[in-house]
Structure formats: structure tokens, C-alpha cells
Design an enzyme around this catalytic site. Structure first.
Site, PDB file in Angstrom:
ATOM      1  N   CYS A   1       8.748   3.544   6.347  1.00  0.00           N
ATOM      2  CA  CYS A   1      10.016   2.067   7.193  1.00  0.00           C
ATOM      3  C   CYS A   1      10.362   2.503   8.441  1.00  0.00           C
ATOM      4  O   CYS A   1       9.566   3.090   9.655  1.00  0.00           O
ATOM      5  CB  CYS A   1      10.454   1.443   6.761  1.00  0.00           C
ATOM      6  SG  CYS A   1      10.886  -0.057   6.963  1.00  0.00           S
ATOM      7  N   LEU A   2      11.657   2.388   8.095  1.00  0.00           N
ATOM      8  CA  LEU A   2      12.474   3.189   9.370  1.00  0.00           C
ATOM      9  C   LEU A   2      12.290   4.396   9.752  1.00  0.00           C
ATOM     10  O   LEU A   2      12.405   4.796  10.973  1.00  0.00           O
ATOM     11  CB  LEU A   2      13.801   2.611   9.512  1.00  0.00           C
ATOM     12  CG  LEU A   2      14.801   3.168  10.049  1.00  0.00           C
ATOM     13  CD1 LEU A   2      14.358   2.719  11.301  1.00  0.00           C
ATOM     14  CD2 LEU A   2      15.957   3.378   9.714  1.00  0.00           C
TER      15      LEU A   2
ATOM     16  N   HIS B   1       5.851   0.742   2.433  1.00  0.00           N
ATOM     17  CA  HIS B   1       6.350   0.510   1.397  1.00  0.00           C
ATOM     18  C   HIS B   1       5.754   1.211  -0.072  1.00  0.00           C
ATOM     19  O   HIS B   1       5.952   0.545  -0.830  1.00  0.00           O
ATOM     20  CB  HIS B   1       7.365  -0.456   0.834  1.00  0.00           C
ATOM     21  CG  HIS B   1       8.942   0.121   1.885  1.00  0.00           C
ATOM     22  ND1 HIS B   1       9.761   0.423   1.432  1.00  0.00           N
ATOM     23  CD2 HIS B   1       9.391  -1.165   2.538  1.00  0.00           C
ATOM     24  CE1 HIS B   1      10.306  -0.162   2.356  1.00  0.00           C
ATOM     25  NE2 HIS B   1      10.069  -0.511   3.614  1.00  0.00           N
TER      26      HIS B   1
ATOM     27  N   GLU C   1       6.044   2.747  -2.142  1.00  0.00           N
ATOM     28  CA  GLU C   1       6.719   3.461  -3.432  1.00  0.00           C
ATOM     29  C   GLU C   1       6.928   2.484  -4.170  1.00  0.00           C
ATOM     30  O   GLU C   1       7.545   1.854  -5.222  1.00  0.00           O
ATOM     31  CB  GLU C   1       8.172   3.687  -2.749  1.00  0.00           C
ATOM     32  CG  GLU C   1       9.560   2.610  -2.607  1.00  0.00           C
ATOM     33  CD  GLU C   1       9.627   2.532  -1.206  1.00  0.00           C
ATOM     34  OE1 GLU C   1       7.742   3.252  -0.616  1.00  0.00           O
ATOM     35  OE2 GLU C   1      10.015   2.094  -0.887  1.00  0.00           O
TER      36      GLU C   1
END
Lengths: 373, 427
Positions: free
Chosen positions: A252-253, A351, A353
Site C-alpha cells: 500500500c503506502l 492488502h 494480509e
């Protein structure tokens, strides 16, 4: 529990949506975004990537199955507020330890229920994510508009430094040592790494390259996090010093920070990707996975394109050798993942996770760890 | 891969007369399939004995046969028409069973007809209880346990050894209507009921099965393409717990009471089930029991075909399951098919909705005075209504109003009476 004093949502374009304040009954401003997932409200609110934002849930019944400690993605809520069609205080799940509305009140998360969220979300989809706020009915619209106006824009906002841990945090493990530049990591990411035996060290995101190398990482991990990737140049500078020296992975970021570190650009999406149903194609294997997403910015493609029509792993040159476009979002064909084979780096925008969301991409953690050798 | 060119003519079997358990939903799915296959340029040969169906209107197939849905007549149609393929997954259980008969008696092989959508092995793995049990066990998917015993000692040993647990259902082998069986909640009851069951069974054998009665009942509608990409179209929660047939249950979409980890566990399991059973392309329906106390999950069954729930899920989400199943069966991948709602994104996604859908069954016990109207594990409703609302309350109230039943429900005087009433599932 504050169940029902009248209030309203005001967006910076002047559109107003009535509702009933719940939770702590207080008010405030932030960037108003929407999330389309039908489960995982507590996970979303405690995800540090939502710092500075107010989440509008498109699914209308929020709070049916209660809250639990296990659903916490960090130790505290990070979203400033929630906007719901119908906030509920139910405890249907076997694991429920309390009611959602009670929890919002305890944790001081502003909330408003009974809002025509469908109309609000259409407004955001048409006009883009906006600043806005949740206000009590007594407050005049002029005063509320003034507060919205003084809320800084998300473009250029550095929230990462607010959610990063003040001191290093260490989790023992017998496996590879993963050192995280922690811009607001989710508990599920740490969980996935630890499940695979990793020793995990979280470092404040202000840590320089020497501080990271001092820890002798087998793998440098760039975390998820809030705000504009263009506003955290210091972290980008750190990453630039690390690429090529140690294997680097990110989510992500973290994906955006690696991209900027190797010379690619990021841009703000019109209304972001926040939900649990985004199809992502692995261009190297052809496999399509349904993914969890939460981002307002994205990485530009090889020719500086926001949208990539090619259906193969396009390759192009960066400051650190060849980049391979490994993943693409099938909704808007934006960049979802990159590999830099020469620099031993790979990152994804979505994501893997989960927490909340589908588990289809969890295997990517195994790929990450392959780089650790 | 685009559509298959090696097949030109496809046989589609309808579901025959409307009966309890198999009604207009398979006309709905059949029509969708016929339209898609004709649009794709295939010749469609349709056989259905029910004239009161839209699919038997001449424009929905290249040739339509109104003939008995039996192996003989359908074999004669195959001999005359020589279709390249048979699509058995869109005409309910009737079509699936008939396709299996035609495979078993050699008709399909003799005339070189390929089963598309689901092959014979996959259908067997899903439909044969014992084979299904083996497949699930091999894939390490939790199903309610069951053991066959011939003595009380055997049952108690299994209980002590952890093979069996309580409560359990005891079913004597080869007795009519479960005579001599029962439910055991304690060790003593288990010994008692097993002894009684063994005595009642002509071969002295009983099946001891895990009882999931009272667990929450959930369903997932799953689609898979030949690239092995799997998506979940819809989750459905039964308001009535395990023990009431899904067709007789009030059902709600999406599931309302599942936390994200439990929902994702169901999703992961549904994907494992469709892969283990081996339905290569198309839609399937996987049913789960979820223990309300600890969230434990068990797979109850899977339908390797478009089902009654698929019609509800299609209408609830806007994702036309039967149409997609037909496209997948002739070789398309999910990502090659445009999403029917957005038209701009591919069908390889999972619908997410901002409303609540309720289905309420409609019964006709008034037509059968004296019939026992308690609901059980076999379906008795004759139809259903669906409604959409922004909240559960709105959706539920609209569905209640849609049933066209004028008499209001009797309202009991006390909570005890209400609980008593609710403890017996009836219309």
C-alpha cells in the site's frame, strides 16, 4: 450511549445529509471517503491508514455482529468518524465482546446514523473525495462550513509521522529478520509475518537508512499508512538509500514509497479504492485474486499513464534497473504491483494480509520472504 | 481463451413439471442459458416436458422438443440431433440426474456428447453422500462427522476416543422413516438410543451422526472458470437454523451476523469445496452450518449446478449466475465477460451491495387440511417472495407484505409463549 440527537454531514461542496449522532455525540472534520466492504467495520476504523479520514460505509447495516479485541488492526481507532445508514449495537457473532455503538462512544469515534449514505457516496463518486464533517444540528451550516474549510487537504498531508511508533518495537522469531519502516502498520501484516516465523522489528518512520541497516535486516518492509506518499519525502529518501542494499518489499503506502524512491510518480485517485472486492490480476501468472483495498493514491505506469491497457508484465527502466508491472487492478487498470528484479524488491498496492477482506493474496507473504533468501 | 469453436450444437435439458422443490427458477436459468448460447452462435437443442415455460417458446432454441424427461426419449433426441455437448447444470436436479443416467447407460459416449459445465466425476463427487464425505475428508474440510456402529460399546468407545461427540443423531440402518432413531445429548442417552436403534435395525447397525440442529445456516454462491479463478457472488443467511430446509427458510442476503474472519473462513472453504469437487466451470452452491456458540464451521452440502438460491442471488446482486455459467461452460473466462451492471469492468469480481434482500417462502398447507405443517429437512413451501430494502427491517417488512396473506399472525401474550411458538418451526 448517545442514541439520536439530530446531526448532519456537510461536504465541502455544500451538500448536506441529515442523520442522528451516535457514539460520543461530538463532531469534527476530515476527508470523507467511502468503503464498500460488507464486513470488517472495526478492522477498518482501527486501520492506521484511515488517519485523518471519516469513513462512509456503503453497506447499510453496520454493527450487527459486535466488536472484539481480535478485530483490532492497531491499539486505537484511527478513522476520525463513521457515517452509516443504520448503526447497530448488536452482538450476533460468537466472538462478540461488546456492541459497536458502545465501542464508538468509549473510543471517542464520532458517528452518525440514519444518513442517506447512497446519495452521499454518489456525490463523492461524481465529484471526488472531499473534506467534510459530522456536526450537531444546533451548529449553523455557516459555522460547519468554516470548520470544513479550515481542514487541510489530504493532498500533501503527512499523517504517517502521527501513527508511527515513538520507539522501536520488537517481536521475536526464529526466521528471517524483517525490519519495518513503520508508517502505520496493520496488526494483520505483523501477524502474517510472525505466522511465517519472522523476527519483526518496527522502526519509527523517521529512522534513517543507517538505523535500518544497523538492525541487519534480511528484509526491509515498507508498511501501509495514511496520507499522501508525496508528503513523506524523508521516508522516500531513506528507502532510496536502502534499495539495492537489502531486499525491499512493501504494501500500500509502502508500495508508493518504493515507487517514488526508484523515480516513479504517484497521483491522487478521484475517490480511492476502499473495499473487499477488487479484482487484481497477477500479470505474470494470469491468476485473478479478489483483494482488500484501502488507498487514495496510486503509482503511475511506464509512460506516466494512470490507466494501463496492456495485459502483460510490461517492463520499463527505473533508477534501479528494470521494473516489471506484476499486478494490475481490473476495475480501473491502475498499477497494483511492481517487481524490481535487479534490486531484489517487490511491492503491492492492495492488502494481501486482508483484515478485513479476502485471503486470496496471502501467499504473497511467501513471495516476499523468498527475497529474504 | 474465447468461446469454444470445437462444439457447434448444445443440448439443454429443462426441469420438467413444476413441483415442490423445483419451480420456475429453472425456467429462469434455462432461458438465460438459451439466450446466451444462441447469441454466441451455437445451435441450441432444448428438451422440456413443461409447456408452461418461457424456454419452450420457439425463439429460445434452434429446436425445441416437448418430450418426457427420461433417458429413452432424450437418447432418441440425441441420436437424431447429434449434439456435440450437453449442458446439465441449468435444469435443476432433474436435468442433472438425467444427464448422469445418459452418461451411465453409455448414450453420451456412444454419440460423442461431451458434458460441459460439470463432468460425470464432479457430479458424483458432489451428489454421492459417501464420495462427497471422502472428498471433503481428503481436502481436510470439516463436515459433520458420522460413524457406523454395531454395538453400544463401539459408540461409547468412539465418544471417549474423540471420534464422536454430543449431541448426536442416531439413525438405524434400513428402517422406514428413521424409526428407532433419536437424538442423544448425554453419554447415557447415547447408550440408550444406540441400543434401541440396533434393536430396530434388521441388520443391527446404526449411523451415529453429529447433530448440527440449531446451528446457524449459511450459503455461498460460488463461480469458477476454466482458469481456476473463483469468485463468491453472494452470501445468504437463513433466519431459520439448521433443521429447516433452506427452501422453507426465511433467508437474507448478504449474511448479516458474520464477522469478517468467519465470513472469510466460509469464503475460503467454499473455494476449497468447488475445487475439491472439481466443478470446472459455472456456479455452485455451498451450504454451511456455523455453531452460534464458538463460530465453528462445517460444510453440509454442495450443489454442483445452478440452484434455487442462484436465482435469488442473481436478483439480489444483479450478477446473472445462469447467464455467466453458460458463458463459462463454452470456454469464456470470467475476466473476458463484461460485468452486466457496470458494463465497463469484468465479471471477475464479487458483487458488493448497499441494501438487504429478504426471501420468505409461501406455503399452501390450507389446501391440505390435516397435514402436519411443522417444517423439517424436506421442502414443503410452494413458492417465495423476495424484497429489497435499505435496512433489514424495511426488507423484512416488505417481504411479509408481499406474501399476500391477509390474516395477521397471532400475537402471544407473553415472552414465554412467544419463545414456545418460535421453538417449533412452522409457517
Amino acid at each position: 450511549m448517545n442514541a439520536g440527537s439530530p446531526g448532519y454531514v456537510l461536504l465541502e461542496d455544500g451538500s448536506r445529509y441529515e442523520g442522528l449522532l451516535c457514539g460520543p455525540g461530538t463532531s469534527g472534520t476530515g476527508e470523507i471517503v467511502f468503503n464498500t466492504a460488507m464486513t470488517g467495520y472495526q478492522e477498518a476504523v482501527t486501520d492506521p491508514s484511515y488517519a485523518g479520514q471519516v469513513i462512509t460505509f456503503t453497506y447499510p447495516m453496520i454493527g450487527n455482529y459486535g466488536v472484539s479485541e481480535a478485530a483490532m488492526e492497531s491499539s486505537a481507532p484511527h478513522a476520525r468518524g463513521v457515517i452509516m445508514r443504520e448503526g447497530r449495537n448488536g452482538d450476533d457473532a460468537a466472538t462478540a465482546e461488546g456492541g459497536w455503538l458502545d465501542w464508538l462512544e468509549d473510543r471517542g469515534v464520532w458517528a452518525i446514523s440514519g444518513v442517506n449514505t447512497r446519495a452521499l457516496v454518489r456525490q463523492i463518486r461524481d465529484r471526488g473525495a472531499m473534506r467534510g464533517g459530522i456536526f450537531p444540528a444546533e451548529m449553523s451550516q455557516e459555522e460547519a462550513a468554516g470548520q470544513v474549510e479550515s481542514e487541510p487537504s489530504m493532498a500533501g498531508a503527512d499523517f504517517a509521522s502521527q501513527v508511527t511508533p515513538p520507539e522501536p518495537v520488537e517481536y521475536p522469531g526464529d526466521g528471517p529478520h524483517v525490519v519495518v519502516i513503520d508508517t502505520g502498520i496493520k496488526a494483520s501484516i505483523v501477524g502474517q509475518l510472525r505466522e511465517r516465523g519472522c523476527r519483526v522489528t518496527l522502526l519509527p518512520c523517521s529512522s534513517g537508512p543507517e538505523a535500518v541497516l544497523e538492525r541487519d535486516p534480511d528484509l526491509v518492509f515498507l508498511a501501509n499508512g495514511p496520507g499522501d506518499p508525496a508528503a513523506v519525502d524523508a521516508v522516500v529518501g531513506t528507502v532510496r538509500e536502502l534499495v539495492g542494499k537489502r531486499p525491499v518489499v512493501g504494501i500500500c503506502l509502502g508500495h508508493q514509497l518504493l515507487s517514488r524512491a526508484v523515480g516513479l510518480e504517484t497521483f491522487k485517485l478521484p475517490f480511492g479504492h476502499r473495499g473487499s472486492n477488487h479484482p487484481v490480476k497477477d500479470l505474470e501468472t494470469g491468476v485473478i485474486e479478489i483483494t482488500s483495498q484501502n488507498h487514495g493514491f496510486a503509482v503511475l505506469g511506464p509512460e506516466g499513464d494512470q490507466r494501463i491497457e496492456a495485459d502483460e508484465p510490461v517492463r520499463w527502466q527505473t533508477d534501479f534497473g528494470e521494473a516489471v508491472l506484476s499486478h494490475i487492478n481490473l476495475y480501473d487498470r491502475t498499477v497494483e504491483g511492481l517487481r524490481l528484479p535487479e534490486a531484489s524488491a517487490m511491492t503491492v498496492q492492495h492488502h494481501p494480509e486482508a483484515g478485513p477482506g479476502p485471503h486470496d493474496s496471502r501467499h504473497l507473504f511467501d513471495r516476499f520472504l523468498e527475497l529474504a533468501g | 481463451m474465447p468461446r469454444r469453436d470445437d462444439i457447434k450444437k448444445i443440448l439443454l435439458i429443462g426441469s420438467g413439471p413444476i413441483v415442490i422443490g423445483q419451480a420456475a427458477e429453472f425456467d429462469y436459468s434455462g432461458v438465460q442459458a438459451c439466450k446466451v448460447l444462441l447469441e454466441e452462435g451455437y445451435e441450441v437443442i432444448l428438451v422440456n416436458s413443461n409447456p408452461a415455460t418461457i424456454m419452450t417458446d420457439p425463439e429460445f432454441a434452434t429446436r425445441t422438443y416437448v418430450e418426457p424427461l427420461l433417458p429413452g426419449p432424450v437418447a432418441a433426441i440425441i441420436e437424431k440431433e447429434r449434439p456435440d455437448a450437453l449442458l446439465p447444470t441449468l435444469g435443476g436436479q432433474t436435468a442433472l440426474n438425467l444427464a448422469m443416467d445418459l452418461a451411465a447407460d453409455g448414450t453420451l459416449e456412444k454419440f460423442g456428447v461431451e458434458l460441459i459445465g460439470a463432468d460425470r466425476e464432479a457430479i458424483t463427487r458432489a451428489e454421492d453422500r459417501e464420495v462427497f464425505r471422502q472428498v471433503m475428508t481428503e481436502a481436510e474440510i470439516r463436515i459433520p462427522w458420522s460413524i457406523t456402529v454395531e454395538s453400544v460399546e463401539e459408540a461409547l468407545t468412539s465418544l471417549d476416543g474423540g471420534g464422536a461427540s454430543l449431541p448426536a443423531i442416531i439413525r438405524p440402518a434400513f428402517t422406514m422413516g428413521g424409526q428407532g432413531g433419536g437424538i442423544a445429548a448425554t453419554r447415557d442417552e447415547l447408550a440408550g438410543v444406540v441400543a434401541k436403534g440396533i434393536a430396530a435395525s434388521p441388520i443391527g447397525q446404526v449411523l451415529v451422526e453429529e447433530s448440527v440442529i440449531g446451528w446457524g445456516e449459511f450459503e455461498l454462491e460460488v463461480m469458477r472458470d476454466h482458469n481456476d479463478n473463483v469468485v463468491i457472488i453472494c452470501s445468504i443467511e437463513n433466519l431459520d437454523p439448521m433443521g429447516v430446509h433452506t427452501g422453507d427458510s426465511i433467508t437474507v442476503a448478504p449474511a448479516q451476523s458474520l464477522s469478517d474472519p468467519v465470513y472469510q473462513a466460509l469464503r475460503d472453504t467454499a473455494m476449497m469445496v468447488i475445487r475439491a469437487v472439481g466443478v470446472e466451470t459455472g456456479g455452485s452452491n455451498v451450504q454451511f452450518a456455523v455453531n452460534p456458540v464458538d463460530g465453528e464451521i462445517a460444510v453440509i452440502e454442495m450443489n454442483p449446478r445452478v440452484s434455487r438460491s442462484s436465482a435469488l442471488a442473481s436478483k439480489a446482486t444483479g450478477f446473472p449466475i445462469a447467464k455467466m455459467a453458460a458463458k463459462l461452460a463454452v470456454g469464456y473466462a470470467l475476466e473476458e465477460i463484461p460485468n452486466d451492471i457496470t458494463r465497463a469492468t469484468p465479471a471477475s469480481f464479487e458483487p458488493t451491495i448497499d441494501y438487504v434482500v429478504t426471501k420468505i417462502p409461501r406455503f399452501a398447507f390450507e389446501k391440505f387440511p390435516g397435514a402436519d405443517d411443522r417444517l423439517s429437512t424436506y421442502m414443503q413451501s410452494v413458492g417465495e417472495v423476495m424484497s429489497i430494502g435499505r435496512t433489514f427491517r424495511e426488507s423484512f417488512a416488505k417481504a411479509m407484505a408481499s406474501r399476500e396473506i391477509d390474516s395477521p399472525a397471532a400475537i402471544p401474550d407473553s415472552t414465554e409463549e412467544l419463545l414456545e411458538m418460535l421453538s417449533v418451526p412452522d409457517p
